[in-house]
Scaffold this motif. Structure first.
Motif, PDB file in Angstrom:
ATOM      1  N   THR A 132      42.682  42.715  45.741  1.00 17.89           N
ATOM      2  CA  THR A 132      42.281  41.695  44.773  1.00 17.89           C
ATOM      3  C   THR A 132      41.284  42.263  43.766  1.00 17.89           C
ATOM      4  O   THR A 132      41.409  42.050  42.557  1.00 17.89           O
ATOM      5  N   TYR A 133      40.288  42.995  44.258  1.00 26.52           N
ATOM      6  CA  TYR A 133      39.302  43.602  43.346  1.00 26.52           C
ATOM      7  C   TYR A 133      39.991  44.601  42.417  1.00 26.52           C
ATOM      8  O   TYR A 133      39.710  44.649  41.213  1.00 26.52           O
ATOM      9  N   HIS A 134      40.852  45.410  42.996  1.00 26.52           N
ATOM     10  CA  HIS A 134      41.507  46.475  42.235  1.00 26.52           C
ATOM     11  C   HIS A 134      42.344  45.895  41.105  1.00 26.52           C
ATOM     12  O   HIS A 134      42.226  46.322  39.945  1.00 26.52           O
ATOM     13  N   TYR A 135      43.189  44.918  41.425  1.00 24.17           N
ATOM     14  CA  TYR A 135      44.086  44.407  40.401  1.00 24.17           C
ATOM     15  C   TYR A 135      43.377  43.466  39.430  1.00 24.17           C
ATOM     16  O   TYR A 135      43.789  43.364  38.266  1.00 24.17           O
ATOM     17  N   ALA A 136      42.314  42.811  39.865  1.00 22.05           N
ATOM     18  CA  ALA A 136      41.509  42.051  38.902  1.00 22.05           C
ATOM     19  C   ALA A 136      40.923  43.002  37.863  1.00 22.05           C
ATOM     20  O   ALA A 136      40.891  42.692  36.657  1.00 22.05           O
TER      21      ALA A 136
ATOM     22  N   PHE B 195      37.944  35.283  43.057  1.00 21.35           N
ATOM     23  CA  PHE B 195      37.018  34.170  42.784  1.00 21.35           C
ATOM     24  C   PHE B 195      35.562  34.626  42.864  1.00 21.35           C
ATOM     25  O   PHE B 195      34.700  33.908  43.373  1.00 21.35           O
ATOM     26  N   TYR B 196      35.297  35.823  42.343  1.00 19.26           N
ATOM     27  CA  TYR B 196      33.937  36.344  42.288  1.00 19.26           C
ATOM     28  C   TYR B 196      33.380  36.158  40.885  1.00 19.26           C
ATOM     29  O   TYR B 196      34.127  36.031  39.917  1.00 19.26           O
ATOM     30  N   PRO B 197      32.052  36.170  40.733  1.00 16.88           N
ATOM     31  CA  PRO B 197      31.470  36.017  39.399  1.00 16.88           C
ATOM     32  C   PRO B 197      31.900  37.148  38.473  1.00 16.88           C
ATOM     33  O   PRO B 197      32.156  38.275  38.944  1.00 16.88           O
ATOM     34  N   PRO B 198      31.964  36.908  37.184  1.00 18.60           N
ATOM     35  CA  PRO B 198      32.389  37.946  36.237  1.00 18.60           C
ATOM     36  C   PRO B 198      31.607  39.257  36.338  1.00 18.60           C
ATOM     37  O   PRO B 198      32.221  40.330  36.226  1.00 18.60           O
ATOM     38  N   PRO B 199      30.275  39.242  36.563  1.00 22.05           N
ATOM     39  CA  PRO B 199      29.566  40.529  36.662  1.00 22.05           C
ATOM     40  C   PRO B 199      30.043  41.425  37.800  1.00 22.05           C
ATOM     41  O   PRO B 199      29.778  42.628  37.778  1.00 22.05           O
ATOM     42  N   PHE B 200      30.736  40.854  38.788  1.00 27.47           N
ATOM     43  CA  PHE B 200      31.249  41.678  39.884  1.00 27.47           C
ATOM     44  C   PHE B 200      32.143  42.796  39.355  1.00 27.47           C
ATOM     45  O   PHE B 200      32.194  43.900  39.933  1.00 27.47           O
ATOM     46  N   LEU B 201      32.835  42.528  38.270  1.00 31.27           N
ATOM     47  CA  LEU B 201      33.757  43.528  37.745  1.00 31.27           C
ATOM     48  C   LEU B 201      33.023  44.745  37.195  1.00 31.27           C
ATOM     49  O   LEU B 201      33.624  45.811  37.045  1.00 31.27           O
ATOM     50  N   GLY B 202      31.718  44.584  36.920  1.00 36.52           N
ATOM     51  CA  GLY B 202      30.930  45.753  36.549  1.00 36.52           C
ATOM     52  C   GLY B 202      30.798  46.722  37.717  1.00 36.52           C
ATOM     53  O   GLY B 202      30.708  47.945  37.519  1.00 36.52           O
ATOM     54  N   LEU B 203      30.772  46.183  38.931  1.00 35.18           N
ATOM     55  CA  LEU B 203      30.731  47.021  40.127  1.00 35.18           C
ATOM     56  C   LEU B 203      32.022  47.813  40.286  1.00 35.18           C
ATOM     57  O   LEU B 203      32.042  48.845  40.959  1.00 35.18           O
ATOM     58  N   MET B 204      33.090  47.340  39.644  1.00 37.10           N
ATOM     59  CA  MET B 204      34.400  47.976  39.753  1.00 37.10           C
ATOM     60  C   MET B 204      34.735  48.829  38.535  1.00 37.10           C
ATOM     61  O   MET B 204      35.879  49.266  38.386  1.00 37.10           O
TER      62      MET B 204
ATOM     63  N   MET C 211      24.966  38.042  41.512  1.00 29.94           N
ATOM     64  CA  MET C 211      25.983  38.017  40.474  1.00 29.94           C
ATOM     65  C   MET C 211      27.200  38.862  40.831  1.00 29.94           C
ATOM     66  O   MET C 211      28.180  38.883  40.096  1.00 29.94           O
ATOM     67  N   TRP C 212      27.121  39.554  41.953  1.00 35.50           N
ATOM     68  CA  TRP C 212      28.315  40.193  42.500  1.00 35.50           C
ATOM     69  C   TRP C 212      29.012  39.259  43.464  1.00 35.50           C
ATOM     70  O   TRP C 212      30.226  39.259  43.578  1.00 35.50           O
ATOM     71  N   LYS C 213      28.211  38.463  44.181  1.00 41.96           N
ATOM     72  CA  LYS C 213      28.746  37.504  45.142  1.00 41.96           C
ATOM     73  C   LYS C 213      27.730  36.380  45.218  1.00 41.96           C
ATOM     74  O   LYS C 213      26.598  36.592  45.622  1.00 41.96           O
ATOM     75  N   MET C 214      28.083  35.168  44.867  1.00 43.95           N
ATOM     76  CA  MET C 214      27.123  34.110  44.568  1.00 43.95           C
ATOM     77  C   MET C 214      26.141  33.796  45.695  1.00 43.95           C
ATOM     78  O   MET C 214      24.996  33.430  45.467  1.00 43.95           O
TER      79      MET C 214
ATOM     80  N   ASP D 156      35.293  25.464  36.464  1.00 45.17           N
ATOM     81  CA  ASP D 156      36.560  25.041  37.047  1.00 45.17           C
ATOM     82  C   ASP D 156      36.764  25.593  38.462  1.00 45.17           C
ATOM     83  O   ASP D 156      37.136  24.854  39.375  1.00 45.17           O
ATOM     84  N   ILE D 157      36.508  26.888  38.640  1.00 49.29           N
ATOM     85  CA  ILE D 157      36.791  27.528  39.923  1.00 49.29           C
ATOM     86  C   ILE D 157      35.669  27.309  40.921  1.00 49.29           C
ATOM     87  O   ILE D 157      35.903  26.852  42.049  1.00 49.29           O
ATOM     88  N   MET D 158      34.437  27.615  40.537  1.00 48.55           N
ATOM     89  CA  MET D 158      33.324  27.555  41.487  1.00 48.55           C
ATOM     90  C   MET D 158      33.089  26.159  42.062  1.00 48.55           C
ATOM     91  O   MET D 158      32.807  26.034  43.262  1.00 48.55           O
ATOM     92  N   PRO D 159      33.203  25.071  41.286  1.00 50.09           N
ATOM     93  CA  PRO D 159      32.987  23.738  41.879  1.00 50.09           C
ATOM     94  C   PRO D 159      33.954  23.412  43.016  1.00 50.09           C
ATOM     95  O   PRO D 159      33.644  22.572  43.868  1.00 50.09           O
TER      96      PRO D 159
END
Length: 407
Positions: free
Chosen positions: A44-48, A81-90, A175-178, A225-228
């Motif tokens: 999931t992380y990879h393809y996101a 379903f992770y916060p957008p900044p998580f993609l900086g870790l990737m 911000m990587w995982k709420m 939309d997603i987090m709630p």
């Protein structure tokens, strides 16, 4: 006079046995990662990341699955379903094959585990033999490594921030995982406004930085939309059922009492009851933690440990790999036992039994459950949750007790 028999140094024995156990489990986990081509949850992380680099939305699950099928690695992936900044870790995952990235991720998480242990050592002065025994016995760590989860990479900066009272590190974890945002409660109740404000500003800056790879409209979709939907069990279309036997959460218990319309959504009564119990536990931590001093490192670590347990069991899903976070409360309670801050045979027994229940290998627990009759099988199924509550009580007890010389 006969020669004196040398005394056995049990800490050294435990250190050696613990290192052997860690090495053995790490090797087995590494072999599992090396042989697996679908990369389990890491896909999931990879393809996101791949979809974002191509200009798409990481929250478009169909796009993630199409990318996987194009590479002929798997038919579908779980939703991101992770916060957008998580993609900086990737950001490093550009142009790599899924198996290669999965193996590198395994190595990074293993190094992060060592980093967490080293940070706790510097924070509390905990002997290495205790830290090694905690890491060796906590089998969910190795489950998380095999699953390709991010838990150790998120836990390390959180512990760095807690140990140094630097909110930016906790903001990075949150911000990587709420869920690490809950650690701010430990600062708020003690009126430590500087690290709290630093964490809030840091989260805002990281979200702004994430605009480089995730547009504003996509970020708004996540937060509004997603987090709630997380509180209801709607994890952006996640197909894993709430009632999976390996779910150790409070909402799952109430879902068993009041089943929802399906096994992906909570009944309103279950949702309300879970929130009430979660708030009660958080209130207990806040009440006890308000008097923990800035110089009381053991109290701070156990306060963070209690918050970690709450963080794990209050979401709808608390699977085995989430229990990898218990490195912190496990080390904090073990340190309190070693120093006498938590003393007495009753407390020692509670801590050891709770840890044994929580750290038990999932396959062993599954075998025991399948061999047991109905009522006992259910008790075994929920035994890890009982262990988590026991660990929570142990952490709270340490928090409530003043350090030696302070009454």
């Amino acid at each position: 006079m006969p020669p004196r028999t040398p005394r056995i140094s049990w800490p050294n024995v435990l250190l050696v046995l613990g290192l052997i156990a860690i090495l053995g489990q790490a090797v087995r986990a590494g072999e599992a990662v090396w042989k697996n081509r679908s990369a389990r949850d890491f896909a999931t992380y990879h393809y996101a990341t791949q979809v974002v680099q191509a200009g798409g939305s990481p929250y478009d699950t169909k796009a993630l699955s199409r990318a996987a099928r194009r590479e002929n690695t798997r038919r579908s992936v779980h939703p991101f379903f992770y916060p957008p900044p998580f993609l900086g870790l990737m950001a490093w995952d550009r142009g790599l094959s899924l198996p290669t990235a999965y193996r590198l991720w395994f190595g990074a998480n293993a190094l992060a585990l060592l980093g967490t242990m080293w940070t706790i050592r510097r924070w509390l002065g905990t002997p290495w033999w205790i830290l090694v025994v905690v890491a060796a016995s906590l089998t969910p760590i190795y489950n998380a490594l095999i699953m390709g989860q991010a838990n150790q990479l998120v836990l390390w900066p959180a512990v760095v921030g807690l140990a140094s009272h630097r909110g930016l590190w906790v903001a990075l974890a949150a911000m990587w995982k709420m869920s690490p945002a809950l650690y701010l409660a430990g600062w708020v109740v003690r009126r430590q406004w500087r690290p709290t404000l630093e964490a809030v500003i840091g989260a805002m800056l990281l979200s702004a930085l994430a605009l480089v790879w995730v547009p504003l409209d996509v970020q708004k979709s996540f937060y509004f939309d997603i987090m709630p939907g997380f509180s209801s069990g709607e994890y952006h279309g996640l197909r894993v059922p709430i009632n999976l036997p390996a779910n150790h959460s409070i909402p799952d218990l109430f879902h068993q009492l009041w089943p929802g319309p399906d096994h992906h959504h909570l009944d309103p009564r279950a949702a309300r009851a879970a929130k009430a119990v979660s708030l009660l536990l958080l209130g207990v931590v806040a009440f006890l933690g308000r008097k923990v001093g800035v110089s009381d490192r053991v109290g701070q670590a156990n306060l963070a440990g209690a918050l970690t347990v709450v963080m794990v069991i209050t979401p709808v899903y608390a699977y085995e790999h989430h229990l990898a976070w218990l490195v912190l409360p496990g080390a904090a309670v073990a340190h309190a036992l070693w120093t006498g801050r938590l003393s007495g045979p009753g407390w020692t027994a509670l801590a050891l039994v709770s840890w044994a229940l929580t750290a038990l290998h999932l396959s062993w627990l599954r075998a025991l459950r399948e061999a047991a009759p109905g009522a006992l099988a259910w008790c075994l199924q929920e035994s890890k949750f009982v262990g988590l509550l026991g660990l929570f009580v142990a952490c709270c007890t340490v928090v409530a007790r003043p350090p030696a010389g302070k009454h």
